[in-house]
Design an enzyme around this catalytic site. Sequence first.
Site, PDB file in Angstrom:
ATOM      1  N   CYS A  95     -66.304  73.665  20.672  1.00 27.79           N
ATOM      2  CA  CYS A  95     -66.607  74.878  21.320  1.00 27.79           C
ATOM      3  C   CYS A  95     -68.327  74.784  21.829  1.00 27.79           C
ATOM      4  CB  CYS A  95     -66.315  76.042  20.576  1.00 27.79           C
ATOM      5  SG  CYS A  95     -66.248  77.583  21.218  1.00 27.79           S
ATOM      6  N   HIS A 105     -61.254  75.412  18.406  1.00 28.61           N
ATOM      7  CA  HIS A 105     -61.691  75.318  17.124  1.00 28.61           C
ATOM      8  C   HIS A 105     -60.538  74.605  16.218  1.00 28.61           C
ATOM      9  CE1 HIS A 105     -65.264  77.708  16.959  1.00 28.61           C
ATOM     10  NE2 HIS A 105     -64.733  78.156  17.872  1.00 28.61           N
ATOM     11  N   GLU A 140     -60.730  73.033  13.593  1.00 23.34           N
ATOM     12  CA  GLU A 140     -61.104  73.237  12.342  1.00 23.34           C
ATOM     13  C   GLU A 140     -60.256  74.467  11.772  1.00 23.34           C
ATOM     14  OE1 GLU A 140     -63.059  73.933  14.553  1.00 23.34           O
ATOM     15  OE2 GLU A 140     -64.120  75.547  13.958  1.00 23.34           O
TER      16      GLU A 140
HETATM   17  N1  GLN Z   1     -69.689  81.271  23.640  1.00 21.42           N
HETATM   18  C1  GLN Z   1     -70.406  80.475  22.625  1.00 21.42           C
HETATM   19  C2  GLN Z   1     -71.601  79.635  23.378  1.00 21.42           C
HETATM   20  O1  GLN Z   1     -71.817  80.053  24.688  1.00 21.42           O
HETATM   21  C3  GLN Z   1     -69.333  79.203  21.973  1.00 21.42           C
HETATM   22  C4  GLN Z   1     -68.263  79.830  21.468  1.00 21.42           C
HETATM   23  C5  GLN Z   1     -67.783  79.182  20.108  1.00 21.42           C
HETATM   24  O2  GLN Z   1     -68.513  78.253  19.672  1.00 21.42           O
HETATM   25  N2  GLN Z   1     -66.907  79.893  19.634  1.00 21.42           N
HETATM   26  O3  GLN Z   1     -72.228  79.167  22.666  1.00 21.42           O
END
Ligand code: GLN
Length: 195
Positions: A79, A174, A176
């Site tokens: 992410c 995610h 995890e």
């Molecule tokens: N939207 C977040 C960002 O731009 C990432 C979201 C996440 O890691 N769950 O960093």
Amino acid sequence: MTNIGVLALQGDVAEHEAMLAASGANPSLVKRADQLHGLDGIIIPGGESTTIGKLLRRFDLLEPLQERVRAGFPIFGTCAGMILLADHVEDAATDQPTIGGMNITVQRNAFGSQRESFETDLRVPSVGDQPLHAVFIRAPLITQVGDDVTVLATLADGRAVAAQQDNLLVASFHPELTDDARLHRYFVDMVSERS
Ligand code: GLN
């Protein structure tokens, strides 16, 4: 045993640690550059990429990680961690610090405000035939990949959400946050092959 760090500046640190332990690695937390010594690889968790980027700079971890990426050090970015590893970021914040190194373009917050979070089952042939349940939270998308990048998973509409380029592994979601450790195991195997 494979020593894998979890960047512990923000995000789901304990969950990644548990997944690594369940995958047969020896996890440790990284908050300072000297804690990178002796590691065979590292996970950069989700959170907020702008915040993690600023903290990387403040804790003098940005350059050491950039150097390691160039030297072939294995990194798994999930992410926000994926955003930090991308060479190109669409909708980045002004002066958002990134590590870079992976020949992909990612779009931050690609699912917009009305669908900030969702869960779905993904086909990820590299980790087996059973679908992988994936949790997307204000997730980024991979919108372009270079020739040297392998896409490991797509959404039903074909948009890429997991990829690998040599020592770098990324996922929009995610891994995890479920009890399926196959993607962590894939990373641990990747690291073991290189260490
Ligand atoms: N939207 C977040 C960002 O731009 C990432 C979201 C996440 O890691 N769950 O960093």
